[in-house]
Enzyme design. Structure first.
Site, mmCIF file in Angstrom:
data_model
loop_
_atom_site.group_PDB
_atom_site.id
_atom_site.type_symbol
_atom_site.label_atom_id
_atom_site.label_comp_id
_atom_site.label_asym_id
_atom_site.label_seq_id
_atom_site.Cartn_x
_atom_site.Cartn_y
_atom_site.Cartn_z
ATOM 1 N N CYS B 12 0.835 -1.183 0.000
ATOM 2 C CA CYS B 12 0.000 0.000 0.000
ATOM 3 C C CYS B 12 0.885 1.253 0.000
ATOM 4 O O CYS B 12 2.077 1.159 0.267
ATOM 5 C CB CYS B 12 -0.910 0.000 1.224
ATOM 6 S SG CYS B 12 -0.016 -0.140 2.772
ATOM 7 N N CYS B 15 3.080 1.738 2.987
ATOM 8 C CA CYS B 15 4.242 0.846 3.074
ATOM 9 C C CYS B 15 5.371 1.379 2.193
ATOM 10 O O CYS B 15 6.541 1.361 2.580
ATOM 11 C CB CYS B 15 3.869 -0.562 2.634
ATOM 12 S SG CYS B 15 2.314 -1.149 3.325
#
Lengths: 325, 78
Positions: B12, B15
């Site tokens: 995501c 991250c």
């Protein structure tokens, strides 16, 4: 409470920019300035408050509580309520799911949490208060919690464990309540505040462009579309409106920030509030990207059942809203 | 001793930003460390976390569920 913002907006538009009160542009601009300031303030307050609550109820504590205590049916409601205070990122849905299953929490309770968490989140609540007022927000929050609870109970009754992917079944078989070692961080509020503060700024920074674009589009529509324009197509008696908008909304993925300001104008221009809320729940609560992520832990059949049950509950609540509001 | 840093996340945006901040801190401070990105969900779940991204230093989960600041990471690595 927000009169002073109206004064600022009036002053900017009519004195500083020197626009005429009758112009469409002036109306749209006034609306944009007023709404932007008001909504950003409310978002800030709500996100900050939720950040504090969440700091004391981290997800690990929630899991520990749900897996250790016998709650006699209340666990669905509690899981749903915990979902409200837990910020949700769709990329965390899989680890969350596994974490809950591993902690021995029933599938239905896990679903209750997974449904409410994105549906009732700090950004949606902040926007809702700003756009629709406190009463409508409360109705939205309460129905979001009930929707998660009821969907969770239904999904548990369907005994869906057999439709998990094989490796999750292994996790399920090894689930032990004891292995859950949750150690609470012993931090004072003063120590927590910098972390919470940084998170608030990060969330705000992420959503501000969407909010502003949403309000700008809303502002334009506000100035240019005539009152009651949509009533012709979507009045309360049109029984198909709710299911159609919900089904349209489910695959859509938008953080609530962009879409809510537009929906507010649509409601203002004649779309029934229940229909609009069903649409928003579909957009915010379920999305195609989330379904793709869940494929790692659930078979297609399970994802379809999950989405089907939630969609049905959203449609029902849309009808209920249209009747009571 | 070289630090083994792992960033757990399914890919995501949060991250990604954790990865770039960690890499920046490691590079700017000449820290002797390997930075590895773990995207496999089964591997991630071995660390018993429920929110991503998470930062693992020498097999110990230090931060989970949020993107830390550069200073915070530097403090953890020293």
């Amino acid at each position: 409470m927000f009169d002073w913002i109206q004064h600022i907006a009036d002053w900017l538009v009519y004195s500083v920019f020197n626009l005429n009160t009758n112009q469409h542009l002036a109306k749209a601009l006034n609306f944009f300035i007023y709404d932007s300031i008001k909504i950003l303030i409310l978002l800030f307050v709500v996100i900050f408050f939720m950040g504090i609550v969440n700091s004391y109820f981290p997800i690990d504590k929630v899991r520990s509580y749900l897996s250790k205590n016998k709650l006699y049916g209340l666990e669905y409601l509690l899981a749903s309520l915990f979902g409200v205070v837990t910020p949700f990122c769709s990329c965390s849905s899989v680890p969350l799911f596994i974490g809950f299953v591993r902690g021995g929490i029933p599938l239905g309770v896990t679903f209750a949490f997974l449904i409410t968490s994105p549906l009732v989140n700090e950004v949606a609540v902040g926007l809702f208060i700003g756009l629709f007022g406190v009463k409508t927000t409360l109705i939205y929050v309460i129905s979001g919690v009930l929707l998660g609870t009821i969907s969770g109970i239904i999904l548990q009754k369907l005994k869906l464990e057999r439709f998990l992917t094989p490796w999750v079944k292994t996790v399920l078989a090894d689930a032990q309540r004891e292995q859950d070692l949750f150690q609470e961080e012993k931090l004072s509020l003063k120590q927590r505040l910098p972390i919470i503060w940084a998170e608030v700024l990060k969330i705000l920074k992420g959503i501000i462009p969407y909010v502003l674009v949403g309000i700008a589009i809303g502002g334009l529509m506000h100035g240019y579309i005539s009152e009651g324009f949509f009533e012709r197509y979507m009045d309360k008696d049109n029984l198909f409106a709710v299911p159609i908008v919900t089904i349209l909304a489910v695959p859509m993925y938008s953080n609530a920030s962009g879409i809510l300001p537009v929906v507010q104008v649509l409601v203002h221009k004649g779309i029934p509030l229940g229909t609009a809320i069903a649409f928003m729940m579909g957009v915010v609560g379920l999305s195609l990207p989330e379904a793709m992520l869940l494929k790692k832990v659930m078979t297609f059949k399970l994802i379809a059942t999950f989405f089907g049950v939630v969609t049905l509950c959203i449609i029902l609540s849309g009808y209920v809203f249209n009747i009571i509001l | 001793m070289s630090l083994a840093i792992k960033i757990l996340g399914t890919g995501c945006p949060k991250c990604q930003s954790m990865v770039s901040i960690v890499q920046k801190v490691v590079k700017e401070n000449n820290i002797d460390a390997t930075v590895e990105k773990v995207e496999d969900i089964m591997e991630i779940m071995k660390y018993n976390i429920m929110t991503t991204p998470a930062l693992v230093v020498n097999n110990e989960v230090t931060i989970k569920g949020r993107v830390p600041s550069g200073e915070e990471i530097l403090a953890l690595l020293n």
